[in-house]
Design a protein around this motif. Structure first.
Motif, short mmCIF file in Angstrom:
data_model
loop_
_atom_site.label_atom_id
_atom_site.label_comp_id
_atom_site.label_asym_id
_atom_site.label_seq_id
_atom_site.Cartn_x
_atom_site.Cartn_y
_atom_site.Cartn_z
N GLN A 269 27.64 37.01 32.03
CA GLN A 269 27.55 38.28 32.72
C GLN A 269 27.82 38.15 34.21
N ALA A 270 27.75 36.93 34.73
CA ALA A 270 27.85 36.75 36.17
C ALA A 270 29.28 36.50 36.65
N SER A 271 30.12 35.86 35.84
CA SER A 271 31.46 35.52 36.29
C SER A 271 32.48 35.84 35.19
N PRO A 272 33.72 36.04 35.58
CA PRO A 272 34.73 36.36 34.56
C PRO A 272 35.06 35.14 33.70
N GLY A 273 35.57 35.40 32.53
CA GLY A 273 35.96 34.29 31.67
C GLY A 273 36.62 34.78 30.41
N PHE A 274 37.30 33.89 29.73
CA PHE A 274 37.86 34.20 28.43
C PHE A 274 38.30 32.92 27.74
N GLU A 275 38.56 33.04 26.44
CA GLU A 275 39.06 31.92 25.65
C GLU A 275 40.28 32.39 24.89
N THR B 55 25.00 26.39 39.79
CA THR B 55 26.20 27.18 40.13
C THR B 55 26.62 28.06 38.96
N GLN B 56 27.19 29.20 39.31
CA GLN B 56 27.82 30.04 38.29
C GLN B 56 29.32 30.03 38.54
N LEU B 57 30.07 29.75 37.49
CA LEU B 57 31.51 29.59 37.65
C LEU B 57 32.25 30.45 36.63
N PRO B 58 33.47 30.87 36.97
CA PRO B 58 34.32 31.49 35.95
C PRO B 58 34.79 30.41 34.97
N LEU B 59 35.22 30.83 33.80
CA LEU B 59 35.73 29.84 32.84
C LEU B 59 36.79 30.46 31.95
N ALA B 60 37.98 29.88 32.03
CA ALA B 60 39.01 30.25 31.06
C ALA B 60 39.43 29.00 30.31
N ILE B 61 39.44 29.09 28.99
CA ILE B 61 39.95 27.98 28.17
C ILE B 61 41.25 28.48 27.54
N TRP B 62 42.31 27.81 27.89
CA TRP B 62 43.64 28.26 27.44
C TRP B 62 44.23 27.12 26.59
N ALA B 63 44.34 27.34 25.32
CA ALA B 63 44.84 26.28 24.43
C ALA B 63 46.20 26.67 23.89
N GLU B 64 47.08 25.67 23.83
CA GLU B 64 48.40 25.89 23.24
C GLU B 64 48.60 24.92 22.10
N GLN C 33 47.36 21.25 23.36
CA GLN C 33 47.05 20.91 24.75
C GLN C 33 46.18 22.02 25.32
N ILE C 34 45.30 21.63 26.24
CA ILE C 34 44.29 22.58 26.70
C ILE C 34 44.23 22.62 28.22
N ARG C 35 44.20 23.81 28.76
CA ARG C 35 43.98 23.98 30.20
C ARG C 35 42.65 24.68 30.42
N ILE C 36 41.89 24.15 31.37
CA ILE C 36 40.59 24.74 31.66
C ILE C 36 40.59 25.23 33.10
N TYR C 37 40.35 26.51 33.27
CA TYR C 37 40.36 27.11 34.60
C TYR C 37 38.94 27.43 35.03
N THR C 38 38.56 26.94 36.21
CA THR C 38 37.21 27.23 36.69
C THR C 38 37.27 27.93 38.04
N ASN C 39 38.48 28.34 38.47
CA ASN C 39 38.55 29.10 39.71
C ASN C 39 38.88 30.55 39.38
N GLU C 40 38.26 31.44 40.15
CA GLU C 40 38.30 32.85 39.81
C GLU C 40 39.72 33.41 39.85
N LYS C 41 40.51 32.96 40.80
CA LYS C 41 41.85 33.53 40.99
C LYS C 41 42.68 33.34 39.71
N ASP C 42 42.72 32.11 39.23
CA ASP C 42 43.49 31.83 38.01
C ASP C 42 42.95 32.60 36.82
N VAL C 43 41.63 32.60 36.70
CA VAL C 43 41.01 33.26 35.54
C VAL C 43 41.38 34.73 35.53
#
Lengths: 734, 250
Positions: A351-357, A386-395, A470-480
């Motif tokens: 609820q605190a930061s953006p994210g998706f999988e 810390t509260q961080l955004p999280l995007a997990i992008w798998a190809e 292959q997997i990319r993990i984004y923890t910065n808000e801009k990319d997410v």
């Protein structure tokens, strides 16, 4: 297919057969036909000829028959100016070369000193092991059967440098493959290259030097043949079964390093018979169409850095990662663990930061298996709490991969990540939430391990579907935030695809026995176009529930043979319903209210029933307490319909089902509705208006009577007669 | 994991006792506590000084209404789990979840079956589950709560109160819920207990484990609608609860 490959392979076979003939003649002359020939300690004679032809060769004289067989298989060397379909000939030539190999190799066992030793002794100049005996077969072969070793790479020739040889051997070992080494290039062999680099050779290290002669390649295929005979239950002489067993079960391939001469081409052709493709580092041409092998037959040239992964892909080998290599305990026992706020080191998305999988598919050349990248801070870069955004992008990429599998794989992230001790994961898509505990952080868990988990667990469970991830993990808000819109677009497309799903587009429905605790003889069959009658469960829920708990109340039901497509009856569905209704229901129609309708537990949102004189049906919602035109209130109706009773003319169903193309479609669909309680009618106004539009009936919504105009069947008939309701002119219900 | 359920008819100070138990265990035994407000007239959170954003009941209603229209194409299982996890109120001393009101008309089989799974699974993470149960035992009969180690029935020291406690005790037995030990706590005890009360305790087959003294401070806080969390530690009632809980070897 490549003509040059065919020509060279056939030419090579001729050369090897000629050599076998010469050496056999010499041996017969020197030692006589009666002398015993055998590979050491085996009950499988000369395994290839025993397997393919059922020949039990025990003497030098017996080899003459095999030589004749080899010669008879030899096709003429094709004219370079004529184009012919050469594959059949090439395969025959290959098999012929294998028989000749066996003759040449077994004659070596009559020589003194023996060119082969049971254990390598390179210091004293003995590198080569020759044929594997039956003890080794049973010890090692079982690894091929139980999957410990998926197969073998038969390396032929020598690599350009020792360093490359070592790198490739290591890479093959990491994949649990056996490495069979035979023949050389310009007097150099890969086995010797490895030995020079101090690498231990032998069956125990899975680096097996068979022999430096090109004919020693036969020991790889002999081993494969023995595996089929001993573990595959194939009978000697049943070449078809042996070859098929190898194609299906032994994931082997040939790696050709350096110049490939005619004799080596002949070996490659022999291996193709087993379904083993050849991948070469030099340009030796290509046989790309599939046919004998699972995919391509000959692929070249391939760079050394890619050759192992390319080979695995061409052979269709599925890699499994037996252990998930993360620094915290991993297993299903840790699923459902909640990391309390007090115990957590970092909280991501939620609820605190953006994210998706997100998981998507890509081309095979666009995905590097096991590549994991982090964009943004790693766990060591941040403070506790810390509260961080999280995007997990798998190809993922794979020959069997389909877009429909993407959401299925993506949905697994939840379970797989949760199985790590100290990780708490909920949700999916753009509603995801992850906590990592202090304990996990202290144990060395990093964000990159999220990728490690997904790589390993997805390979293990879904290796059949894809080959690389292959997997990319984004923890910065801009990319997410940048990527989230892209992902959302795909989510919407997937939802639309699902919404368009029809009963015809799937071959499996799902059952629901959740309510059998109080309606023991009732079983729901949920189809894409008929959700559960409680309104809570749709086809996807059934599917998801089954994926999560294969022994649960939702089971897949294959439709099977169609019995009546209009009424919605299938053979397997009937059988399933019969067994799961405790043999009370024999026939079931998914789309009919009149004939063998689906039963109800008692949880139905709505009940529909026939009003005979109107030639139509009425539908009442469970919250309507008033009298209905059929003369029963909802509660009385429920007693008639519920409890797993099949009552012709009555069905329980969800609100949602009324808008389905398949709503009592056997009887003409929703336009049969002549009465509906007012609240329900208003609630699903849009659906009813859509039905009217589709059927070309103007003001269909208003044609449906409700309690304000009719509470008895006569009044309904009266009402609909005046406005010419479509049900009146439809075919009679009975 | 130990589960303590506190039950009793309305007006016996049951929720206050529950709040005191949570406080005492958090102070003396463990902070790994999941407090469950299973009384429909939700007020445990007020006593504990917390605001509730969501209740299980509300989630269940939402699930039912949104049955075919969940956000993000999520499965109901996942959505419910997500909603449940986010509805937990977290404090440094304990976590709280409120069950909310019982279900309205309609079929709740599916929602309840999902809920049971997620609650059971989550509960496994805590050393203590402390449930403030409604007198009607709604959640016990629905089996949304299971395997109770200690059932503490709260009553005031009156004949009528004890009889009601006896009724609850028999209800638990009839429901065959898995309750290991069952005790009576007498609340708001002024001086000594009247002998006729002790007789009726015996005839109702109840085991009295302790009494909680009448506590004006707490009564005052309660009547002002204040949280008792901050200032409870020096009260008589808190000490009484401590005496009772030390009898269990946690």
């Amino acid at each position: 297919m490549s003509k040059s490959i065919a020509i060279q392979a056939i030419r090579g076979a001729h050369k090897i057969v000629a050599r076998a003939e010469k050496e056999l003649a010499q041996a017969l002359k020197d030692k006589g036909a009666g002398i015993k020939v055998e590979f050491p300690d085996t009950a499988y004679y000369l395994p290839v000829s025993y397997g393919m032809l059922g020949m039990k060769i025990e003497t030098l004289g017996g080899l003459k028959e095999l030589l004749e067989e080899a010669k008879s298989l030899l096709p003429p060397v094709p004219d370079e100016n004529i184009n012919l379909p050469y594959l059949g000939h090439t395969l025959d030539a290959g098999m012929s070369a294998l028989f000749a190999d066996e003759i040449i190799e077994v004659i070596k066992y009559t020589q003194h000193p023996l060119p082969y030793l049971p254990e390598p002794d390179p210091k004293n100049g003995h590198l080569w092991l020759g044929a594997a005996n039956d003890v080794i077969l049973r010890e090692r072969g079982i690894e091929f059967v139980d999957g410990t070793a998926p197969g073998f790479a038969a390396c032929v020739g020598a690599c350009p440098t020792n360093e490359i040889a070592v790198k490739i051997a290591r890479e093959l070992q990491e994949k649990n493959l056996y490495v069979f080494l035979a023949a050389g290039t310009d007097g150099k062999s890969m086995a010797r290259q490895l030995y020079e680099e101090g690498i231990e050779l032998g069956w125990t290290t899975r680096l097996v030097p068979f022999g430096d002669d090109v004919t020693a390649c036969i020991h790889a295929l002999g081993f494969a043949t023995k595996a089929a005979l001993s573990f595959g239950g194939a009978k000697p002489g049943d070449y078809k079964k042996i070859l098929e067993y190898n194609k299906e079960r032994i994931f082997a391939f040939i790696l050709a390093f350096g110049h490939v001469d005619d004799e080596k081409f002949a070996q490659a052709a022999g291996a193709i018979n087993f379904g083993f493709p050849t991948i070469a580092d030099t340009d030796i041409g290509r046989i790309l169409p599939t046919g004998i092998c699972t995919y391509e037959h000959v692929v070249s040239p391939v760079e050394h850095k890619n050759i192992v992964s390319r080979s695995i892909e061409v052979r269709g080998l599925k890699i499994s990662v037996s252990e998930v290599p993360v620094p915290v305990p991993y297993g299903p026992a840790f699923q459902g663990e909640r990391v309390r706020k007090e115990d957590m080191y970092v909280e991501m998305a939620g609820q605190a930061s953006p994210g998706f999988e997100f998981l998507t598919s890509k081309g095979l050349d666009e995905v590097e298996d096991g590549k994991i990248e982090i964009f943004g801070p790693e766990i060591d870069d941040i403070q506790e709490g810390t509260q961080l955004p999280l995007a997990i992008w798998a190809e993922v990429a794979g020959r069997n991969m389909q877009p429909d599998f993407e959401p299925i794989l993506e949905r697994q992230f939840h379970d797989f990540i949760n199985a790590a001790h100290g990780l708490f994961h909920v949700g999916q898509r753009d509603i995801n939430w992850l906590r990592i505990s202090k304990e996990a952080k202290n144990a060395g868990f990093k964000f990159k391990h999220l990728g490690v988990i997904l790589h390993a667990a997805l390979h293990n469970e879904y290796g059949k579907i894809f080959d690389k991830i292959q997997i990319r993990i984004y923890t910065n808000e801009k990319d997410v935030l940048n990527l989230i819109e892209k992902a959302r677009k795909t989510y919407r497309e997937r939802d639309a695809r699902l919404a368009d799903m029809t009963d015809e587009s799937v071959d499996t429905f799902y059952s629901c026995a959740l309510c059998q605790s109080f309606a023991p003889n009732h079983i729901c069959i949920i189809t894409p176009e008929r959700s559960g009658l409680c309104g809570a469960y749709n086809w996807l829920d059934g599917k998801a529930a089954y994926e999560m708990n294969a022994a649960g109340p939702n089971q897949p039901v294959k439709k099977g043979t169609e019995i009546d497509i209009v009424k919605g009856q299938w053979q397997n569905v009937n059988e399933f319903v019969y067994h799961n209704s405790h043999k009370t229901l024999e026939v079931f129609n998914a789309y009919s209210i009149i004939e063998y309708p689906m039963t109800s537990c008692g949880c139905f949102e709505c009940i529909s029933c026939v009003l005979p004189s109107t030639n139509g049906i009425m539908t009442v919602y469970r919250e309507y307490n008033g009298m209905t035109p059929v003369g029963m209130k909802f509660s009385t109706l429920a007693g008639t319909v519920g409890g797993g009773l099949q009552t012709p003319g009555f069905i329980g169903h969800s609100k949602h089902y009324i808008g389905s193309r398949k709503f009592v479609s056997a009887e003409g669909g929703a336009k049969r509705i002549v009465w509906m309680n007012r609240n329900l009618k208003e609630e699903i106004r849009e659906i009813l208006e859509k039905v009217g539009k589709q059927e070309g009936i103007e003001s269909f919504f208003d044609m449906i009577a409700d309690e304000s105009v009719a509470t008895t069947e006569e009044e309904v008939l009266d009402y609909i007669s005046k406005i010419n309701h479509p049900a009146i002119s439809m075919p009679p219900l009975f | 994991m130990k589960t303590i359920a506190i039950s009793g008819k309305g007006g016996t100070g049951k929720s206050t006792i529950a709040a005191l138990i949570i406080r005492w265990i958090s102070d003396h035994v463990s902070k790994s506590i999941l407090a469950v407000d299973a009384d429909c007239n939700v007020n445990l959170n007020d006593l504990l000084g917390l605001t509730l954003d969501n209740t299980i009941g509300a989630i269940r209603e939402e699930m039912k209404d949104k049955a075919n229209n969940l956000p993000g194409g999520m499965t109901k299982q996942q959505y419910l789990e997500y909603k449940f996890q986010t509805s937990l109120v977290e404090t440094p001393d304990f976590d709280l979840v409120a069950m909310g009101c019982p279900e309205g008309p309609g079929c709740y089989c599916y929602a309840n079956s999902l809920l049971r799974d997620v609650i059971t699974e989550t509960a496994g993470n805590y050393e203590f589950i402390i449930i403030d149960n409604g007198a009607g035992m709604e959640h016990l009969s629905r089996r949304t709560t299971q395997n109770i180690n200690y059932m503490l029935i709260v009553s005031d020291p009156t004949i009528r109160g004890i009889k009601a406690a006896g009724k609850i005790s028999r209800l638990v037995r009839d429901l065959e819920t898995r309750v290991k030990e069952k005790y009576l706590i007498l609340n708001r005890v002024k001086n000594s207990i009247h002998p006729s009360v002790l007789d009726i305790i015996k005839s109702e087959d109840l085991k009295l484990i302790g009494t909680v003294a009448e506590d004006n401070e707490i009564m005052d806080m309660d009547s002002r609608g204040e949280s008792i969390w901050q200032s409870v530690k020096d009260t008589k009632a808190y000490r009484s609860i401590g005496e009772i809980l030390t009898k269990f070897s946690f």
